[in-house]
Design a protein around this motif. Sequence first.
Motif, PDB file in Angstrom:
ATOM      1  N   GLN A 132       0.753  -1.070  -0.051  1.00 30.27           N
ATOM      2  CA  GLN A 132      -0.045   0.079   0.057  1.00 30.27           C
ATOM      3  C   GLN A 132       0.817   1.314   0.004  1.00 30.27           C
ATOM      4  N   ARG A 134       0.060   4.368   0.345  1.00 35.82           N
ATOM      5  CA  ARG A 134      -0.191   5.338   1.264  1.00 35.82           C
ATOM      6  C   ARG A 134       0.240   7.039   0.940  1.00 35.82           C
ATOM      7  N   THR A 137      -3.739   8.979   2.924  1.00 35.94           N
ATOM      8  CA  THR A 137      -4.324   8.093   3.926  1.00 35.94           C
ATOM      9  C   THR A 137      -5.723   8.641   4.506  1.00 35.94           C
ATOM     10  N   SER A 139      -8.478   8.718   7.568  1.00 39.21           N
ATOM     11  CA  SER A 139      -8.735   8.630   8.791  1.00 39.21           C
ATOM     12  C   SER A 139     -10.029   8.749   9.111  1.00 39.21           C
ATOM     13  N   ASP A 517      -4.547  -8.893   5.121  1.00 41.83           N
ATOM     14  CA  ASP A 517      -4.539  -7.625   5.875  1.00 41.83           C
ATOM     15  C   ASP A 517      -4.295  -8.286   7.611  1.00 41.83           C
ATOM     16  N   GLN A 585      -4.450   2.277  -0.271  1.00 45.30           N
ATOM     17  CA  GLN A 585      -4.715   1.891   1.155  1.00 45.30           C
ATOM     18  C   GLN A 585      -6.045   1.156   1.155  1.00 45.30           C
ATOM     19  N   TYR A 586      -6.135   0.260   2.115  1.00 42.78           N
ATOM     20  CA  TYR A 586      -7.314  -0.331   2.675  1.00 42.78           C
ATOM     21  C   TYR A 586      -7.573   0.060   3.980  1.00 42.78           C
ATOM     22  N   VAL A 587      -8.979   0.360   4.314  1.00 43.47           N
ATOM     23  CA  VAL A 587      -9.334   0.926   5.544  1.00 43.47           C
ATOM     24  C   VAL A 587     -10.659   0.294   5.843  1.00 43.47           C
ATOM     25  N   ARG A 637       0.131  12.480   1.881  1.00 38.46           N
ATOM     26  CA  ARG A 637       1.404  12.319   2.762  1.00 38.46           C
ATOM     27  C   ARG A 637       2.356  13.637   2.753  1.00 38.46           C
TER      28      ARG A 637
END
Length: 717
Positions: A132, A134, A137, A139, A517, A585-587, A637
């Motif tokens: 990933q 990133r 990101t 949040s 993950d 990203q995986y969230v 970033r």
Amino acid sequence: MELSRSATPIVPTIRLSASTAVVNENAGTATIPVSIQNSGPAASTVDVALVAGLGTATAGSDFTFSSPQTLTFPAGSTTDQNLVLTLTDDALPEGAEYFTLRLQNPTNGTLAAGATEYLVYLKDNDVAVPVQSRSITLSRLGSYQNGAAGTNSAEITAHDPTTQRLYVANSIGGKLDILSLTGNGTLTPVASINILPYGNINSVAVRNGIVACAIENTAPQQNGSVVFFDQNGAFLKQVTVGALPDMITFSPDGRLLIAANEGEPTTDYALDPEGTVSIIDFAGGVAGLTQASVTTVGFTVYNGLAPQLRADGIRIYGGTATTPSTVAQDLEPEYVAVAADSRTAYITLQENNAIATLDLTTKQFTSLRSVGFQDHRQPGTALDASDQTPDVLLANWPIRGLRLPDAPATFDVGGQRYLLTANEGDAREYSALTEAVRLGDAAYPLDATAFPQAALLKNRQVLGRLNVTNKLGDTDGDGDFDQIYAFGGRSFSILNATTGALVHDSGDLLERVTSTDATFGAIFNASNTTGNPARKNRSDDKGPEPEGITTGIIRDTVYAFVALERIGGLAVFDVNNPAQPRLVQYVNNRSITSGTGDQGPEGIVFVSAVNSPTRQPLIILANEVSSTVAVYGIQVRGTVTATAAPQTAAVPLYAYPNPTSGGRVHLSRPISGTVADVVVRPVRELRQTAQIETAGLAPGLYVVRAQDGATTKLIIR
């Protein structure tokens, strides 16, 4: 005188004690036990042969086996004889591989029916965790639950930057929920509007304080409506559209509303309305809106072309044997994406595995194309196909996954328009037509020539539990299936919007991301029920089921955001190179031990920084099962965009001709950003473009603002 009687001869039976085994690649050896029953006074033998045609592991490089090998059971023996194979522990990261063995040529014995074939999975120990980048990101800033899950829902949400409110389609509760989005990204309730007097709500869109809701009729096969409310939920107007409007959206310029009218049949197919798309002329705002503003476009021009459409890969199969659906009835619009120039709409026809292109100027369909299938035999397209194996076994199989896309999205790169599709998969399940069956069912016979190891494929730890369609795959019409078609691609695709050509498909990446993950691998392919998650219980269905998808431009990068309906969460990709997207990203916020957190994401909205109350880009995710709306802040970033001062543009921005009397305005360089009026209300969203279409903008002063901070004034006379 007593007559002697000859004893009944004892015939030994030789069998495999199991049908499958999972062996770690680095185990050194694999042991396959073969048993005998009713052993007699003479020795018995059996050959074990490697089966050609059903396997992905290679003898000589993945394991050692000289085929065939003979096992001998001594006279009177009841002890298993073991075939021991040496395994090669290579350093290649790869999915699970497998090979199959068969008992044959017994002497002094017979083979037990149904116990002569054995499939060995080799589980790789070098699986690479997808990287990933990133570069941004996500949040989670906050979440709001609009009532108890099961009695309420949060399926689709729409954001209005002029009021900083969210409008949530709550179909289970029969309500339009209104939320306020605050400067720190949290949500507070404003009101809930009872929709049931109009029908029931399926979708919602908003523009400059005007809220449009797609409402299905209380008799769903009758024409539905679009109901307009003000920002507080007060009724304004109502117009009629086609049957079962399932999704609605404004065009980017705000002059049109487009509704996808799915037109599903009654469960007995006694009534099957046509699928249609309604185009609502909104140029005059809600004040100028009448029923004459609505044009509903159907597919009757394709009636009579069913054989050609099927040959092109479009699924036309609805209705009953005595009363098959017409093409216009069979095509079921699911979702709409509108191009940035507001001239073209792309409509997914999910059950038909197709996309229709609609010219919004002429109000005619210009193309109808299949989106094809996933060939799960090919590298990079593995899948975990059984919920009965204890391990995650992403393997290649002789099956095809119908993509059957739900949500699409458009984006432009380098002057070329692309389409993104979330390849969820869907089956028709009515009392008069149920197409989903288990591959292992007796009612789903496999062709003996195409699948000589049919019995093994039908094993529950192989493909026996996989849901497949019984409406496709019998290529010669003899009643058995020569090809296997499963539901969903377990992926997202990128298509050339002009030609429909496949540019990229993510293949097995989503299952690799979730299975590896560090947290959510524990509930890999879990369903989205509100109870405790059960790992792998969707592996035999459609896996993670990507359903919602959207794009957003941050700085000079186009990002794709893909919601995974089952395991939950969101996967983010950089698609600046459409042929080679990069995982960012995986969230996920779901609990891995209880039925809490966000579950069943469906609607997804990107909010640019200039439209965000936090002054940073946001993703808003509507989670249908948990009935929650989650807000994610996006940070680039190296920067804290929520608190950073506006950046000074490195390159000045100019517009010409300026002033203009209308038409097309050119910019000095391509930008992403907005065009705002004198009270700073966005009236156009710009995506990687060096042109502005001013049609529909009133005379006056406007400000063009790029996401890098550059601005220029634009005067329209």
